[in-house]
Design a protein around this motif. Structure first.
Motif, PDB file in Angstrom:
ATOM      1  N   TYR A 170     -11.581  -7.868  -4.496  1.00  0.00           N
ATOM      2  CA  TYR A 170     -10.636  -6.941  -4.022  1.00  0.00           C
ATOM      3  C   TYR A 170      -9.931  -7.370  -2.733  1.00  0.00           C
ATOM      4  CZ  TYR A 170      -8.982  -2.989  -1.184  1.00  0.00           C
ATOM      5  OH  TYR A 170      -8.341  -2.069  -0.765  1.00  0.00           O
ATOM      6  N   ASP A 171     -10.792  -7.936  -1.679  1.00  0.00           N
ATOM      7  CA  ASP A 171     -10.221  -8.482  -0.608  1.00  0.00           C
ATOM      8  C   ASP A 171      -9.380  -9.563  -0.494  1.00  0.00           C
ATOM      9  OD1 ASP A 171     -11.868  -6.691   0.912  1.00  0.00           O
ATOM     10  OD2 ASP A 171     -13.597  -8.139   0.967  1.00  0.00           O
ATOM     11  N   LEU A 185      -6.068  -7.960  -2.090  1.00  0.00           N
ATOM     12  CA  LEU A 185      -5.472  -7.178  -0.929  1.00  0.00           C
ATOM     13  C   LEU A 185      -4.630  -8.140  -0.081  1.00  0.00           C
ATOM     14  CD1 LEU A 185      -4.868  -4.421   0.450  1.00  0.00           C
ATOM     15  CD2 LEU A 185      -7.049  -4.605   1.323  1.00  0.00           C
ATOM     16  N   LYS A 186      -5.589  -9.285   0.463  1.00  0.00           N
ATOM     17  CA  LYS A 186      -4.797 -10.099   1.440  1.00  0.00           C
ATOM     18  C   LYS A 186      -3.318 -10.654   0.800  1.00  0.00           C
ATOM     19  CE  LYS A 186      -5.690 -14.457   4.047  1.00  0.00           C
ATOM     20  NZ  LYS A 186      -5.856 -15.726   3.599  1.00  0.00           N
ATOM     21  N   ASP A 240      -0.875  -0.449   5.468  1.00  0.00           N
ATOM     22  CA  ASP A 240      -1.691  -1.316   5.001  1.00  0.00           C
ATOM     23  C   ASP A 240      -2.267  -0.575   3.985  1.00  0.00           C
ATOM     24  OD1 ASP A 240      -0.722  -3.457   6.567  1.00  0.00           O
ATOM     25  OD2 ASP A 240      -2.479  -3.553   7.540  1.00  0.00           O
ATOM     26  N   ALA A 276      -2.870  -1.281  -0.079  1.00  0.00           N
ATOM     27  CA  ALA A 276      -4.406  -1.193  -0.834  1.00  0.00           C
ATOM     28  C   ALA A 276      -4.222  -0.344  -1.787  1.00  0.00           C
ATOM     29  CB  ALA A 276      -5.256  -0.862   0.490  1.00  0.00           C
ATOM     30  N   ARG A 277      -3.843   0.900  -1.582  1.00  0.00           N
ATOM     31  CA  ARG A 277      -3.957   2.049  -2.764  1.00  0.00           C
ATOM     32  C   ARG A 277      -3.098   1.398  -4.123  1.00  0.00           C
ATOM     33  NH1 ARG A 277      -2.851   7.530   0.281  1.00  0.00           N
ATOM     34  NH2 ARG A 277      -4.754   7.918   0.995  1.00  0.00           N
ATOM     35  N   PRO A 285      -9.324   2.986  -1.515  1.00  0.00           N
ATOM     36  CA  PRO A 285      -9.505   2.765  -0.195  1.00  0.00           C
ATOM     37  C   PRO A 285      -9.579   4.048   0.788  1.00  0.00           C
ATOM     38  CG  PRO A 285      -7.201   1.900  -0.561  1.00  0.00           C
ATOM     39  CD  PRO A 285      -7.841   2.450  -1.822  1.00  0.00           C
TER      40      PRO A 285
END
Length: 185
Positions: free
Chosen positions: A120-121, A124-125, A145, A149-150, A166
């Motif tokens: 996920y990270d 997202l990045k 942000d 993320a959503r 999130p």
């Protein structure tokens, strides 16, 4: 003289007849122009837009543009965060809906599996900072942000992931309370 020679003679034989013919030609031309102008200008034609000088029409033309159905946005109001589906529809669907420039198509678990495996990270990045042809935040710098993320969770979960939605960060206590350094009034 023969009869053949008489065939080429003109009807105008004297200078007086020539002057009369020229004056007659100009007189007929001028009378024709006068009659044409009178024919065109005698009937009053009304058509579409003939009431353009009416007070209502003038008022409608000079009315402020803001009254034409535009929604004004208060820049000092707190931002209302959009759902993942709303962000996807407004921003992400342009590329992820059709798989433009190598973007994984929405709902294609085969295309999303390699990205989901990165975690996920990382996904997202890449969404926040951009990756290859994808600009940062999908090209919409107004997105928060959390909204990005959503959208990532929404798209990845439709591609086979089980990411958790999130959490929205709590507003800062300083923003909610009035500043303590201000003197009482």
């Amino acid at each position: 003289m023969s009869d053949a020679h008489n065939e080429h003679e003109s009807l105008i034989r004297t200078p007086k007849q020539l002057v009369g013919a020229v004056v007659g030609f100009f007189a007929v031309t001028i009378i024709g122009i006068i009659l044409l102008v009178q024919y065109v200008t005698t009937t009053k034609l009304t058509g579409a837009g003939s009431n353009s000088q009416a007070p209502e029409e003038v008022a409608a033309r000079i009315a402020p543009v803001a009254n034409a159905g535009y929604t004004l946005k208060d820049s000092n109001a707190p931002k209302v965060l959009q759902s993942g589906e709303a962000v996807y529809t407004a921003t992400c669907a342009a590329c992820h809906g059709a798989g433009v420039a190598g973007a994984p198509k929405f709902g294609d678990s085969g295309a999303w599996s390699a990205r989901i495996a990165q975690g996920y990270d990382t996904v997202l990045k890449h969404a926040l900072e951009g990756l290859r042809a994808m600009p940062a935040k999908g090209g919409n710098p107004d997105l928060d942000d959390v909204e990005v993320a959503r959208a990532v969770v929404y798209m990845a979960n439709h591609g086979g992931a089980k990411f958790k939605e999130p959490e929205v960060p709590a507003p800062a206590a300083a923003a909610a309370a009035p500043a303590a350094s201000e003197p009482p009034k």
